[in-house]
Design a protein around this motif. Structure first.
Motif, mmCIF file in Angstrom:
data_model
loop_
_atom_site.group_PDB
_atom_site.id
_atom_site.type_symbol
_atom_site.label_atom_id
_atom_site.label_comp_id
_atom_site.label_asym_id
_atom_site.label_seq_id
_atom_site.Cartn_x
_atom_site.Cartn_y
_atom_site.Cartn_z
ATOM 1 N N UNK A 134 0.830 -1.199 0.000
ATOM 2 C CA UNK A 134 0.000 0.000 0.000
ATOM 3 C C UNK A 134 0.866 1.251 0.000
ATOM 4 N N UNK A 135 0.532 2.197 -0.902
ATOM 5 C CA UNK A 135 1.232 3.479 -0.990
ATOM 6 C C UNK A 135 0.222 4.615 -1.035
ATOM 7 N N UNK A 136 0.584 5.727 -0.474
ATOM 8 C CA UNK A 136 -0.214 6.938 -0.568
ATOM 9 C C UNK A 136 0.717 8.133 -0.536
ATOM 10 N N UNK A 137 0.345 9.191 -1.202
ATOM 11 C CA UNK A 137 1.168 10.393 -1.266
ATOM 12 C C UNK A 137 0.355 11.589 -0.794
ATOM 13 N N UNK A 138 1.026 12.566 -0.212
ATOM 14 C CA UNK A 138 0.406 13.829 0.201
ATOM 15 C C UNK A 138 -0.813 13.615 1.099
ATOM 16 N N UNK A 139 -0.708 12.683 2.032
ATOM 17 C CA UNK A 139 -1.775 12.471 3.010
ATOM 18 C C UNK A 139 -2.918 11.593 2.538
ATOM 19 N N UNK A 140 -2.852 11.072 1.310
ATOM 20 C CA UNK A 140 -3.904 10.175 0.818
ATOM 21 C C UNK A 140 -3.808 8.830 1.527
ATOM 22 N N UNK A 141 -4.941 8.184 1.733
ATOM 23 C CA UNK A 141 -4.957 6.852 2.321
ATOM 24 C C UNK A 141 -4.205 5.895 1.404
ATOM 25 N N UNK A 142 -3.245 5.149 1.930
ATOM 26 C CA UNK A 142 -2.489 4.220 1.084
ATOM 27 C C UNK A 142 -3.386 3.171 0.429
ATOM 28 N N UNK A 143 -3.107 2.889 -0.835
ATOM 29 C CA UNK A 143 -3.857 1.903 -1.622
ATOM 30 C C UNK A 143 -2.866 0.983 -2.323
ATOM 31 N N UNK A 144 -3.349 -0.203 -2.743
ATOM 32 C CA UNK A 144 -2.476 -1.091 -3.509
ATOM 33 C C UNK A 144 -2.409 -0.623 -4.949
ATOM 34 N N UNK A 145 -1.580 -1.283 -5.760
ATOM 35 C CA UNK A 145 -1.382 -0.857 -7.145
ATOM 36 C C UNK A 145 -2.699 -0.942 -7.911
ATOM 37 N N UNK A 146 -3.086 0.139 -8.599
ATOM 38 C CA UNK A 146 -4.311 0.111 -9.396
ATOM 39 C C UNK A 146 -4.216 -0.895 -10.540
ATOM 40 N N UNK A 147 -5.362 -1.354 -11.004
ATOM 41 C CA UNK A 147 -5.419 -2.276 -12.135
ATOM 42 C C UNK A 147 -4.936 -1.598 -13.407
ATOM 43 N N UNK A 148 -4.726 -2.394 -14.433
ATOM 44 C CA UNK A 148 -4.332 -1.897 -15.742
ATOM 45 C C UNK A 148 -5.462 -1.075 -16.347
ATOM 46 N N UNK A 149 -5.120 0.023 -16.987
ATOM 47 C CA UNK A 149 -6.106 0.830 -17.700
ATOM 48 C C UNK A 149 -6.299 0.220 -19.081
ATOM 49 N N UNK A 150 -7.545 0.015 -19.472
ATOM 50 C CA UNK A 150 -7.827 -0.534 -20.793
ATOM 51 C C UNK A 150 -7.329 0.410 -21.870
ATOM 52 N N UNK A 151 -6.813 -0.153 -22.956
ATOM 53 C CA UNK A 151 -6.368 0.666 -24.080
ATOM 54 C C UNK A 151 -7.565 1.389 -24.682
ATOM 55 N N UNK A 152 -7.355 2.632 -25.060
ATOM 56 C CA UNK A 152 -8.397 3.395 -25.731
ATOM 57 C C UNK A 152 -8.452 2.965 -27.193
ATOM 58 N N UNK A 153 -9.659 2.868 -27.738
ATOM 59 C CA UNK A 153 -9.823 2.504 -29.145
ATOM 60 C C UNK A 153 -9.291 3.619 -30.032
ATOM 61 N N UNK A 154 -8.937 3.279 -31.261
ATOM 62 C CA UNK A 154 -8.455 4.286 -32.203
ATOM 63 C C UNK A 154 -9.274 4.240 -33.476
ATOM 64 N N UNK A 155 -9.422 5.374 -34.086
ATOM 65 C CA UNK A 155 -10.134 5.486 -35.364
ATOM 66 C C UNK A 155 -9.085 5.500 -36.458
ATOM 67 N N UNK A 156 -9.142 4.547 -37.366
ATOM 68 C CA UNK A 156 -8.180 4.476 -38.466
ATOM 69 C C UNK A 156 -8.762 5.221 -39.661
ATOM 70 N N UNK A 157 -8.188 6.372 -39.977
ATOM 71 C CA UNK A 157 -8.682 7.191 -41.078
ATOM 72 C C UNK A 157 -7.808 7.068 -42.316
#
Length: 100
Positions: free
Chosen positions: A41-64
């Motif tokens: 668990x980590x927290x910065x600037x007084x935030x409550x410590x949390x474990x590592x966040x999950x992976x962020x899903x890739x954003x879709x792309x528009x192929x033009x």
């Protein structure tokens, strides 16, 4: 108080306070990690410590490439996907206390 182990680990039983104007200096050969496991668990600037966040899903792309028209529905879906990914990153930075 500090406890030293044979492996060179130092365990502190209380807060570690660094005087004003002092720096944390690290060697440059192999690098240094803060939080070596995803369940720590980590927290910065007084935030409550949390474990590592999950992976962020890739954003879709528009192929033009090679087209003169844009599929408005696909573009709107892609923009929504990008917006959601950015908002997720912001939420996670806020959760860690790295941004307000």
């Amino acid at each position: 108080y500090a406890i030293y182990t044979k492996a060179g680990t130092v365990r502190f039983g209380d807060d570690v306070v660094i005087a004003d104007g002092k720096n944390i200096v690290l060697d440059t050969s192999t690098g240094t990690q803060i939080g070596t496991g995803t369940s720590q668990l980590l927290g910065f600037y007084g935030a409550t410590p949390v474990n590592q966040p999950d992976t962020v899903s890739d954003a879709a792309t528009q192929d033009l490439t090679g087209t003169d028209t844009v599929d408005q529905t696909k573009l709107e879906a892609d923009l929504t996907s990008v917006k959601n990914a950015v908002n997720t990153v912001i939420d996670r930075l806020q959760e860690l206390g790295l941004v307000a």
